[in-house]
Design an enzyme around this catalytic site. Structure first.
Site, short mmCIF file in Angstrom:
data_model
loop_
_atom_site.label_atom_id
_atom_site.label_comp_id
_atom_site.label_asym_id
_atom_site.label_seq_id
_atom_site.Cartn_x
_atom_site.Cartn_y
_atom_site.Cartn_z
N ASP A 36 0.86 -1.18 0.00
CA ASP A 36 0.00 0.00 0.00
C ASP A 36 0.90 1.24 0.00
O ASP A 36 1.39 1.65 1.05
CB ASP A 36 -0.91 -0.02 1.23
CG ASP A 36 -1.90 1.13 1.24
OD1 ASP A 36 -2.00 1.84 0.23
OD2 ASP A 36 -2.58 1.32 2.26
N ILE A 37 1.13 1.79 -1.17
CA ILE A 37 1.99 2.97 -1.30
C ILE A 37 1.19 4.20 -0.87
O ILE A 37 0.05 4.38 -1.27
CB ILE A 37 2.50 3.12 -2.75
CG1 ILE A 37 3.20 1.83 -3.21
CG2 ILE A 37 3.44 4.32 -2.86
CD1 ILE A 37 4.39 1.42 -2.37
N HIS A 118 9.11 11.18 -16.56
CA HIS A 118 9.78 12.44 -16.88
C HIS A 118 9.47 13.48 -15.82
O HIS A 118 8.33 13.59 -15.31
CB HIS A 118 9.46 12.90 -18.30
CG HIS A 118 8.12 13.50 -18.54
ND1 HIS A 118 7.85 14.83 -18.34
CD2 HIS A 118 6.97 12.95 -19.02
CE1 HIS A 118 6.59 15.09 -18.70
NE2 HIS A 118 6.04 13.96 -19.10
N ASP A 130 1.12 16.19 -15.58
CA ASP A 130 2.07 15.85 -16.66
C ASP A 130 3.43 16.49 -16.38
O ASP A 130 3.67 17.62 -16.80
CB ASP A 130 1.51 16.33 -18.00
CG ASP A 130 2.39 15.93 -19.17
OD1 ASP A 130 3.25 15.05 -19.01
OD2 ASP A 130 2.20 16.51 -20.26
N GLU A 164 11.78 15.56 -21.60
CA GLU A 164 10.84 14.70 -22.32
C GLU A 164 9.97 15.53 -23.25
O GLU A 164 9.68 15.12 -24.38
CB GLU A 164 9.97 13.95 -21.31
CG GLU A 164 9.06 12.87 -21.92
CD GLU A 164 7.66 13.36 -22.26
OE1 GLU A 164 6.85 12.54 -22.74
OE2 GLU A 164 7.35 14.56 -22.06
N ASP A 193 3.63 7.95 -16.87
CA ASP A 193 3.51 9.32 -17.39
C ASP A 193 2.04 9.70 -17.37
O ASP A 193 1.23 9.15 -18.12
CB ASP A 193 4.07 9.35 -18.82
CG ASP A 193 4.19 10.76 -19.37
OD1 ASP A 193 3.72 11.70 -18.72
OD2 ASP A 193 4.77 10.91 -20.46
N HIS A 282 -1.00 20.31 -20.79
CA HIS A 282 -0.06 21.28 -21.37
C HIS A 282 -0.53 22.72 -21.20
O HIS A 282 -0.20 23.58 -22.02
CB HIS A 282 0.20 20.96 -22.85
CG HIS A 282 1.16 19.82 -23.03
ND1 HIS A 282 1.75 19.55 -24.25
CD2 HIS A 282 1.67 18.91 -22.17
CE1 HIS A 282 2.56 18.51 -24.12
NE2 HIS A 282 2.53 18.11 -22.86
N ASP A 297 -3.79 7.08 -6.47
CA ASP A 297 -3.59 6.04 -5.46
C ASP A 297 -3.56 4.66 -6.10
O ASP A 297 -2.70 3.82 -5.79
CB ASP A 297 -4.71 6.13 -4.42
CG ASP A 297 -4.42 5.34 -3.16
OD1 ASP A 297 -3.26 4.92 -2.95
OD2 ASP A 297 -5.34 5.14 -2.36
N ASP A 301 -0.07 2.22 -6.31
CA ASP A 301 -0.09 0.87 -5.76
C ASP A 301 0.28 -0.15 -6.84
O ASP A 301 0.93 -1.17 -6.55
CB ASP A 301 -1.46 0.55 -5.19
CG ASP A 301 -1.72 1.22 -3.85
OD1 ASP A 301 -0.74 1.72 -3.24
OD2 ASP A 301 -2.88 1.26 -3.41
#
Length: 475
Positions: A36-37, A118, A130, A164, A193, A282, A297, A301
């Site tokens: 569980d990160i 990136h 992004d 990138e 990404d 962007h 989340d 994980d």
């Protein structure tokens, strides 16, 4: 993510077909682990990226102060966690840029599992989705792995790419400057990404046959969490392309950019049909408010799941890194010789299979309130440059709950009067095939400590913790 002229032509197909699951024959020594990160920690990293952008003209663009500040901050976090880090400098049309490369200094350096994201934004905004999301997720997974106490079978490496948005320049520079022999050591590259888009989809890269096993492992992971996915060909729009061009296995996840969510996608994922996955793609509004934390989340994980499992995948390198096994009678084939603790724990009973041979340590399985233990004293040389505890464990239980811990096994190190618990397993970790666990013991170099397995069971319904083929290895 880099914009391309063919962005509107992204090929998307519903993920289907037979799936390869980590834990199958190609993962013969790997437990399927779902760490569980922390999304709270990951969001804190994104807050820092926003602060950096705010303090540096509103962006983290290549060649500008915001990008260098981002790279320096990420490197400092990884340095403090014990990674070996490199700030790789290269030139671009927008000025000097940098890759941050972090390697966990354990595991077989001939077999590298790598993730990347990136770190730069476009010039018009802070780039929080992004690709602050991918970078923050990779960073938090790296920090969590360092804190887990595990020692990987394979070498783990994390890349944070510059430029990138100028044409994948950082990742291209990295792979083009790797000697051929070093490129050949990279078994898998995973790319992340844009993984927190505010109107998210759940896409898995499907643009490199060499990476199909990892693609399927990601898909299987999401399916196990009741999350439907779609395959996507991102057409070289992100940094995995540099690795793919060299024949390296690649995979990754993506929650969408300027593409429009369909009604069918909204029905299965939620969100708003007819709108872009990320309306701020962007743009200056790609800021700290441009996030879906649920999608973030779920994706972090997934990164953790892949790293925890591929860190232990057997790529043909034999046993986990190390040399001499300091334990005596590590597979219990001489009975309880050199092991102390509860009588009868070390057994050749045919009721539970051994991992190899016929003897093993079988703790608990009594179905009544009790504790059992076994352990062995071991001296770890002061000159050790690495020290690893590893063992194989099988857990079966009569408990039917999927949420309540009743019975436990603790893996401990006793150092004089101090007992440290490295891990706790329970009836919730049931797995009737053996899986391997590894832990870093280098903190105990120069000491004589006891490696101990301590079981505890409640008043009813047995759980059996069976341990075999233990090792404390040093180079």
């Amino acid at each position: 993510m880099r914009r391309s002229l063919s962005a509107a032509a992204l090929g998307v197909a519903l993920a289907a077909g037979a799936l390869v699951v980590p834990g199958s024959s190609s993962f013969a020594s790997t437990a399927v682990v779902d760490p569980d990160i922390s999304v709270t920690n990951t969001k804190a990293h994104l807050d820092q990226f926003q602060t950096i952008a705010t303090n540096n003209g509103g962006n983290r663009y290549t060649g500008r102060a915001g990008y260098k500040a981002s790279a320096d901050w990420v490197k400092a976090k990884l340095d403090a966690a014990g990674y070996t880090t490199t700030l790789q400098q290269f030139s671009t049309s927008a000025g000097t840029s940098y890759n941050v490369i972090a390697e966990w200094p354990f595991g077989d350096a001939n077999h590298v599992v790598m993730t990347g994201s990136h770190l730069d934004s476009v010039s018009s905004g802070p780039g929080i989705n992004d690709n602050g999301t991918g970078s923050a997720g990779n960073l938090e997974v790296a920090l969590a792995y360092a804190a887990s106490g595990q020692t990987p079978r394979n070498r783990l490496r994390f890349g944070f790419w510059g430029a990138e948005e100028l044409g994948l320049l950082g990742s291209k520079y990295y792979v083009n400057n790797l000697p051929a022999a070093e490129r050949d050591k990279i078994e898998l590259y995973l790319n992340f990404d844009m993984i927190g888009s505010p109107n998210p989809g759940y896409f898995v890269y499907n643009d490199n046959p060499a990476g199909n096993e990892a693609r399927d492992a990601l898909t299987t992971y999401f399916t196990s969490k009741n999350i439907q996915t779609e395959y996507i060909d991102v057409q070289g729009r992100s940094d995995h392309a540099a690795f793919r061009s060299l024949g390296i296995a690649t995979a990754g996840t993506f929650t969408g950019a300027e593409g429009t969510k369909t009604s069918a996608q909204a029905a299965k994922w939620g969100g708003t049909a007819g709108q872009a996955y990320d309306r701020c793609y962007h743009q200056s509004c790609d800021n700290i408010n441009n996030l879906n934390l649920t999608a973030l989340d779920r994706n972090i994980d997934a990164i953790g799941h892949m790293i925890w499992n591929y860190a232990q995948k057997d790529y043909g390198s034999g046993p986990p890194p190390g040399g001499s096994n300091l334990l005596v009678n590590p597979g219990f084939e001489s009975g309880a010789v050199n092991w102390t603790g509860t009588s009868g724990v070390v057994t050749n009973s045919s009721s539970k299979p051994a991992h190899a041979g016929t003897w093993k340590a079988w703790l608990q399985g009594n179905g009544n309130t009790s504790t059992e233990n076994t352990g062995q004293s071991v001296a770890i040389p002061a000159a050790a440059t690495a020290a690893t505890l590893s063992f194989w464990i099988r857990i079966d239980t009569a408990e039917t709950t999927s949420s309540t811990v009743y019975d436990t096994l603790k893996v401990q190190v006793v150092d004089g009067g101090t007992t440290t618990t490295l891990a706790t397993y329970s009836n919730l970790n049931k797995n009737t095939t053996y899986t391997e666990k590894t832990f870093n013991l280098l903190a105990y170099k120069g000491k004589t400590v006891t490696v101990k397995f301590l079981g505890a069971e409640d008043s009813s319904l047995q759980t059996s913790f069976v341990v075999d083929d233990t090792a404390v290895t040093v180079p």
